[in-house]
Write an enzyme that holds these catalytic residues in place. Structure first.
Site, PDB file in Angstrom:
ATOM      1  N   ASN A 185       0.863  -1.183   0.000  1.00 51.93           N
ATOM      2  CA  ASN A 185       0.000   0.000   0.000  1.00 51.93           C
ATOM      3  C   ASN A 185       0.901   1.235   0.000  1.00 51.93           C
ATOM      4  O   ASN A 185       1.476   1.587   1.022  1.00 51.93           O
ATOM      5  CB  ASN A 185      -0.888  -0.042   1.262  1.00 51.93           C
ATOM      6  CG  ASN A 185      -1.707   1.223   1.434  1.00 51.93           C
ATOM      7  OD1 ASN A 185      -1.813   2.045   0.522  1.00 51.93           O
ATOM      8  ND2 ASN A 185      -2.287   1.391   2.616  1.00 51.93           N
ATOM      9  N   TRP A 186       1.028   1.866  -1.152  1.00 49.06           N
ATOM     10  CA  TRP A 186       1.945   3.013  -1.264  1.00 49.06           C
ATOM     11  C   TRP A 186       1.382   4.271  -0.626  1.00 49.06           C
ATOM     12  O   TRP A 186       2.093   5.260  -0.465  1.00 49.06           O
ATOM     13  CB  TRP A 186       2.239   3.310  -2.737  1.00 49.06           C
ATOM     14  CG  TRP A 186       3.024   2.256  -3.439  1.00 49.06           C
ATOM     15  CD1 TRP A 186       3.423   1.034  -2.935  1.00 49.06           C
ATOM     16  CD2 TRP A 186       3.525   2.311  -4.782  1.00 49.06           C
ATOM     17  NE1 TRP A 186       4.127   0.337  -3.878  1.00 49.06           N
ATOM     18  CE2 TRP A 186       4.203   1.087  -5.025  1.00 49.06           C
ATOM     19  CE3 TRP A 186       3.454   3.258  -5.800  1.00 49.06           C
ATOM     20  CZ2 TRP A 186       4.816   0.808  -6.250  1.00 49.06           C
ATOM     21  CZ3 TRP A 186       4.067   2.974  -7.009  1.00 49.06           C
ATOM     22  CH2 TRP A 186       4.743   1.770  -7.230  1.00 49.06           C
ATOM     23  N   LYS A 187       0.101   4.275  -0.322  1.00 46.10           N
ATOM     24  CA  LYS A 187      -0.547   5.482   0.213  1.00 46.10           C
ATOM     25  C   LYS A 187      -0.272   6.660  -0.743  1.00 46.10           C
ATOM     26  O   LYS A 187      -0.242   6.449  -1.951  1.00 46.10           O
ATOM     27  CB  LYS A 187      -0.074   5.758   1.646  1.00 46.10           C
ATOM     28  CG  LYS A 187      -0.181   4.494   2.514  1.00 46.10           C
ATOM     29  CD  LYS A 187      -0.004   4.738   3.965  1.00 46.10           C
ATOM     30  CE  LYS A 187      -0.123   3.412   4.708  1.00 46.10           C
ATOM     31  NZ  LYS A 187      -0.103   3.521   6.137  1.00 46.10           N
ATOM     32  N   HIS A 220      -9.444   0.989   4.797  1.00 44.96           N
ATOM     33  CA  HIS A 220      -8.169   1.239   5.490  1.00 44.96           C
ATOM     34  C   HIS A 220      -8.417   2.205   6.651  1.00 44.96           C
ATOM     35  O   HIS A 220      -9.253   3.112   6.545  1.00 44.96           O
ATOM     36  CB  HIS A 220      -7.142   1.818   4.514  1.00 44.96           C
ATOM     37  CG  HIS A 220      -5.772   1.855   5.111  1.00 44.96           C
ATOM     38  ND1 HIS A 220      -5.367   2.868   5.940  1.00 44.96           N
ATOM     39  CD2 HIS A 220      -4.748   0.982   5.032  1.00 44.96           C
ATOM     40  CE1 HIS A 220      -4.127   2.616   6.344  1.00 44.96           C
ATOM     41  NE2 HIS A 220      -3.728   1.476   5.804  1.00 44.96           N
ATOM     42  N   GLU A 279      -6.869   4.680   7.655  1.00 45.12           N
ATOM     43  CA  GLU A 279      -6.717   6.105   7.319  1.00 45.12           C
ATOM     44  C   GLU A 279      -7.960   6.644   6.624  1.00 45.12           C
ATOM     45  O   GLU A 279      -8.339   7.795   6.806  1.00 45.12           O
ATOM     46  CB  GLU A 279      -5.455   6.299   6.453  1.00 45.12           C
ATOM     47  CG  GLU A 279      -4.194   6.183   7.299  1.00 45.12           C
ATOM     48  CD  GLU A 279      -2.995   5.613   6.575  1.00 45.12           C
ATOM     49  OE1 GLU A 279      -2.946   5.672   5.332  1.00 45.12           O
ATOM     50  OE2 GLU A 279      -2.091   5.097   7.262  1.00 45.12           O
ATOM     51  N   GLU A 310      -5.244  -5.089  10.467  1.00 44.32           N
ATOM     52  CA  GLU A 310      -4.244  -4.039  10.679  1.00 44.32           C
ATOM     53  C   GLU A 310      -4.573  -3.275  11.957  1.00 44.32           C
ATOM     54  O   GLU A 310      -5.360  -2.317  11.919  1.00 44.32           O
ATOM     55  CB  GLU A 310      -4.246  -3.055   9.506  1.00 44.32           C
ATOM     56  CG  GLU A 310      -3.898  -3.674   8.169  1.00 44.32           C
ATOM     57  CD  GLU A 310      -3.336  -2.624   7.202  1.00 44.32           C
ATOM     58  OE1 GLU A 310      -2.238  -2.853   6.698  1.00 44.32           O
ATOM     59  OE2 GLU A 310      -3.984  -1.591   6.994  1.00 44.32           O
ATOM     60  N   GLY A 319       2.510   2.204  10.756  1.00 46.76           N
ATOM     61  CA  GLY A 319       3.525   3.270  10.757  1.00 46.76           C
ATOM     62  C   GLY A 319       4.159   3.444  12.125  1.00 46.76           C
ATOM     63  O   GLY A 319       4.587   4.537  12.493  1.00 46.76           O
ATOM     64  N   SER A 358       3.471  -2.100  10.213  1.00 46.33           N
ATOM     65  CA  SER A 358       4.915  -2.115  10.441  1.00 46.33           C
ATOM     66  C   SER A 358       5.596  -3.435  10.082  1.00 46.33           C
ATOM     67  O   SER A 358       6.555  -3.848  10.745  1.00 46.33           O
ATOM     68  CB  SER A 358       5.233  -1.706  11.884  1.00 46.33           C
ATOM     69  OG  SER A 358       4.733  -0.403  12.125  1.00 46.33           O
ATOM     70  N   GLY A 369       2.982  -1.142   4.229  1.00 47.84           N
ATOM     71  CA  GLY A 369       2.921   0.262   3.833  1.00 47.84           C
ATOM     72  C   GLY A 369       4.323   0.783   3.578  1.00 47.84           C
ATOM     73  O   GLY A 369       4.869   0.637   2.480  1.00 47.84           O
ATOM     74  N   GLY A 370       4.937   1.351   4.605  1.00 52.11           N
ATOM     75  CA  GLY A 370       6.263   1.971   4.481  1.00 52.11           C
ATOM     76  C   GLY A 370       7.286   1.078   3.778  1.00 52.11           C
ATOM     77  O   GLY A 370       8.011   1.534   2.884  1.00 52.11           O
TER      78      GLY A 370
END
Ligand code: PGA
Length: 256
Positions: A10-12, A96, A98, A168, A174, A213, A234-235
């Site tokens: 997930n590149w956001k 998600h 967010e 998640e 993150g 993470s 993600g990251g």
């Protein structure tokens, strides 16, 4: 049934179209067909269609990070399943944390989106997870049950292999550390039993990812966790070495 392992990135809101295409092309050359895992890139909309072209002929797939549930109309700023499908997009991240927290998406909106995604022949990557205050108040299972039952309402008759669920925990996204193996296996067991109640025995056929993470250092340990069928990263999905290492570790575990 053996679930095929999945590694989704997930590149956001990261990477321009050029950056995304060059990133995916490098990964395509590195992982080739060696991987056991289904690898899904979820870039921003501006890079989505160029990335579909860039991965052509490979085993890699592309997912969107969001979609609206209506097919077309006066919905400024939105994109429909009907617009994604012909472009070669196969997956859509829905729910998600967010989107829930920053953009106010409710369980009922998420349910409408999942209906639209499935109805249009795409696969939702349906995200669920408790906040830290829920966990502290021992409400994790209750929260997951509400999110799953509301999000998947009216979908008991759907082929469970056409839905991906990603657990998640919001507090692990993150963060400096992922959830522990115990926390993940406990939550995944709860999710599996909630899904079994909805899809009967087929609940076991819904691939269940962990996200929060995940990185190249913890992937080997986390993939061995009972009930984990892959990751939503993600990251770590933004870095070529980290993402390739996660893909390799998941593949190696399943090859054994
Ligand atoms: P993270 O994000 O891997 O950076 O924690 C995961 C996600 O939000 O899907």
């Amino acid at each position: 049934m053996n679930i095929h392992p999945i590694v989704a990135g997930n590149w956001k809101m990261h990477k321009t179209r050029n950056e995304g295409v060059s990133f995916v092309s490098k990964i395509k050359n590195r992982v080739l067909d060696k991987v056991e895992a289904r690898v899904i890139f979820c870039p921003p909309f501006t890079a989505l269609f160029s990335i579909v072209e860039a991965i052509e002929g490979s085993s890699l797939s592309v997912g969107a990070q969001n979609v609206y549930f209506e097919a077309q109309g006066a919905f400024t700023g939105e994109i429909s399943v009907e617009m994604l499908k012909p472009e070669g997009v196969e997956y859509v991240i829905i729910g998600h944390s967010e989107r829930r927290r920053i953009f106010g998406e409710s369980d009922s909106l998420i349910n409408k989106k999942i209906h639209a995604v499935l109805g249009g022949g795409l696969i939702p990557i349906f995200c669920i997870g408790e906040k830290l205050e829920d966990r502290k108040a021992n409400r994790t299972t209750d929260v997951l049950k509400i999110q799953i039952e509301s999000g998947l309402e009216g979908l008991g008759a759907v082929d469970p292999t056409k839905i991906i669920v990603a657990y998640e925990p919001v507090w692990a996204i993150g963060a400096s550390e992922a959830a522990s193996v115990e926390q993940i296996s406990e939550a995944h067991a709860s999710v599996k039993s909630i899904l079994a109640g909805m899809f009967r025995d087929d609940g076991n056929d819904v691939p269940l990812l962990y996200g929060g993470s995940v990185n190249e250092k913890n992937a080997a340990e986390l993939i061995q966790t009972k009930g984990v069928d892959g990751f939503l990263a993600g990251g770590a999905s933004l870095n070529e070495d980290s993402f390739c290492s996660i893909i390799e570790q998941v593949s190696n575990f399943y090859k054994r």
